[in-house]
Design a protein around this motif. Structure first.
Motif, PDB file in Angstrom:
ATOM      1  N   ALA A 145       3.552 -11.433  -8.472  1.00 25.51           N
ATOM      2  CA  ALA A 145       3.719 -10.020  -8.807  1.00 25.51           C
ATOM      3  C   ALA A 145       2.657  -9.154  -8.143  1.00 25.51           C
ATOM      4  CB  ALA A 145       3.675  -9.839 -10.323  1.00 25.51           C
ATOM      5  N   VAL A 146       1.385  -9.619  -8.186  1.00 27.60           N
ATOM      6  CA  VAL A 146       0.274  -8.804  -7.680  1.00 27.60           C
ATOM      7  C   VAL A 146       0.238  -8.782  -6.153  1.00 27.60           C
ATOM      8  CG1 VAL A 146      -2.239  -8.636  -7.553  1.00 27.60           C
ATOM      9  CG2 VAL A 146      -1.135  -9.087  -9.740  1.00 27.60           C
ATOM     10  N   LEU A 147       0.328  -9.964  -5.517  1.00 24.54           N
ATOM     11  CA  LEU A 147       0.118 -10.060  -4.074  1.00 24.54           C
ATOM     12  C   LEU A 147       1.388  -9.819  -3.264  1.00 24.54           C
ATOM     13  CD1 LEU A 147      -2.221 -13.206  -4.003  1.00 24.54           C
ATOM     14  CD2 LEU A 147      -2.869 -10.788  -4.039  1.00 24.54           C
ATOM     15  N   THR A 148       2.535 -10.205  -3.802  1.00 17.57           N
ATOM     16  CA  THR A 148       3.785 -10.058  -3.047  1.00 17.57           C
ATOM     17  C   THR A 148       4.474  -8.732  -3.355  1.00 17.57           C
ATOM     18  OG1 THR A 148       4.086 -12.460  -3.080  1.00 17.57           O
ATOM     19  CG2 THR A 148       6.017 -11.130  -2.537  1.00 17.57           C
ATOM     20  N   LEU A 149       4.458  -8.330  -4.634  1.00 21.54           N
ATOM     21  CA  LEU A 149       5.182  -7.126  -5.029  1.00 21.54           C
ATOM     22  C   LEU A 149       4.260  -5.973  -5.401  1.00 21.54           C
ATOM     23  CD1 LEU A 149       7.979  -8.822  -7.168  1.00 21.54           C
ATOM     24  CD2 LEU A 149       8.101  -8.103  -4.781  1.00 21.54           C
ATOM     25  N   GLN A 150       2.921  -6.165  -5.263  1.00 20.77           N
ATOM     26  CA  GLN A 150       1.939  -5.110  -5.552  1.00 20.77           C
ATOM     27  C   GLN A 150       2.131  -4.512  -6.955  1.00 20.77           C
ATOM     28  OE1 GLN A 150       3.578  -4.934  -2.217  1.00 20.77           O
ATOM     29  NE2 GLN A 150       1.913  -6.392  -1.848  1.00 20.77           N
ATOM     30  N   ALA A 151       2.337  -5.383  -7.938  1.00 17.23           N
ATOM     31  CA  ALA A 151       2.542  -4.940  -9.316  1.00 17.23           C
ATOM     32  C   ALA A 151       1.265  -4.355  -9.884  1.00 17.23           C
ATOM     33  CB  ALA A 151       3.009  -6.109 -10.185  1.00 17.23           C
ATOM     34  N   GLY A 152       1.402  -3.359 -10.765  1.00 15.08           N
ATOM     35  CA  GLY A 152       0.271  -2.759 -11.443  1.00 15.08           C
ATOM     36  C   GLY A 152      -0.012  -3.447 -12.764  1.00 15.08           C
TER      37      GLY A 152
END
Length: 402
Positions: free
Chosen positions: A32-39
């Motif tokens: 989520a964080v690294l691939t989709l730049q989730a907050g």
């Protein structure tokens, strides 16, 4: 050799499943964080969705586990979870991976885990005699903690080498291997005859009622609910603070999380001996007190000191916490009639794990308002406070339960 062979198949399946699960603990939020730049809030929702199944279907799952044979439930849960995880790298390869997709996978993982965990805890007393439950639970914890020790570091390495979505392939393979091992278990279980239609609520109520009436189980459930809220906050606070704020790479982040597994492995090795020497009541009380106190060093002043204190405190607290978990589960399996095991186990999971989505959402909000360290500190502090329900029990330290 039959029962012994069945137990070791059961134990190895538990360890392999946990190895893959710990890879997912690292790889799913990092996807989520690294691939989709989730907050922060999206991370909180991801954590909450995975835990929501304990709240939504936790009690019905206990009824079904008591009605059906438990081994096929375990095999089916492994296969479903493995298939769900396979969709993530496929979607990433096709360039169509989205946060709603990750939410759906997290939900399937949660549902599978509800059925697997309740069936697993309910099948063990059929495989081993009650007088050997502490030893069996201790051995299960050893195999599980070896997997937990290796899993985060392996997960971090796989994320670094193959990207986060493709690291999830390891967990999918682990679920398949676990299912194959469990398919060979030949437990002589006799599920209860299915009740009439519309009876599931009354049956579920039997499990809840048993927990509420037992003073030890009631306090463990209250403390467990607060612990899961804290872990939900930590699931958001750890990656935000350690990866985003302090800049740790995936490998170092995974290794840092592995510190608690070192302590948990030590706790699993000695748990049965501690309970045999002191009794389950004093073991529950003493391990709860130690676990609460040992959370405090992780809040040491300054980022540099925290990076040293956090793994040390995590390891020591995990050692005491694992002794606590082995003792409370063995107590539950000893005092619960076999016909109620599925419902009592499900009731405990419902009461404890059902609160975890609140922790995930709270962690997301705290991360947005207070930043990564705010969520990190709130999670660690709440972990310590969650054991007060057991520590304040007036006579637990003198009760040699079981």
């Amino acid at each position: 050799m039959g029962p012994r062979r069945d137990f070791w198949r059961f134990a190895w399946a538990n360890g392999i499943t946990q190895l893959g699960t710990q890879v997912t603990v690292v790889a799913l939020p990092l996807t989520a964080v690294l691939t989709l730049q989730a907050g922060a809030f999206q991370l909180g929702v991801l954590s909450a969705v995975q835990m929501a199944a304990f709240l939504v279907i936790g009690l019905p799952a206990g009824v079904w586990v008591d009605r059906w044979r438990r081994r096929p439930i375990l095999v089916g849960a492994d296969l479903v979870r493995g298939a769900a995880l396979l969709t993530v790298p496929v979607a990433a390869w096709l360039g169509v991976l989205t946060m709603p997709h990750l939410y759906a996978v997290a939900l399937v993982l949660g549902v599978g885990t509800v059925f697997f965990d309740v069936a697993q805890m309910s099948l063990l007393p059929v495989i081993v005699p009650k007088e050997r439950l502490e030893r069996a639970n201790g051995r299960l914890e050893v195999t599980r903690q070896v997997s937990v020790l290796a899993g985060p570091g392996l997960g971090g390495w796989l994320v670094t080498g193959f990207t986060a979505p493709f690291a999830l392939l390891a967990d999918a393979v682990a679920y398949l291997a676990s299912g194959l091992l469990l398919a060979g278990v030949r437990a002589g279980e006799r599920p209860a005859a299915p009740a009439g239609r519309g009876r599931w609520r009354a049956e579920a109520g039997e499990g809840i009622g048993f927990v509420v009436r037992d003073p030890v189980l009631r306090r463990v459930a209250i403390g467990g609910a607060l612990t899961r809220v804290a872990l939900g906050v930590c699931a958001v606070g750890y990656p935000l603070y350690l990866v985003v704020d302090l800049g740790l790479d995936a490998t170092r982040y995974g290794l840092l999380l592995s510190a608690s597994a070192v302590g948990a492995l030590a706790g699993a090795v000695v748990a049965a001996r501690v309970a045999a020497r002191h009794g389950l009541g004093p073991t529950l009380y003493g391990s709860a007190l130690l676990t609460a106190a040992l959370q405090l060093p992780a809040l040491a002043t300054g980022p540099g000191w925290r990076l040293l204190a956090f793994p040390a405190a995590s390891a020591l607290a995990a050692a005491a916490g694992t002794v606590f978990n082995v003792a409370q589960l063995s107590y539950r399996q000893r005092v619960t009639p076999e016909r109620l095991l599925g419902r009592v186990n499900a009731s405990m999971r419902f009461l404890m794990w059902g609160a975890m989505p609140l922790g995930g959402l709270a962690g997301g909000l705290l991360g947005e308002w207070l930043g990564g360290y705010g969520a990190f500190a709130a999670g660690v502090a709440t972990l310590g406070l969650s054991y007060l329900a057991v520590i304040t029990a007036p006579r637990l330290s003198r009760t040699r339960s079981g």
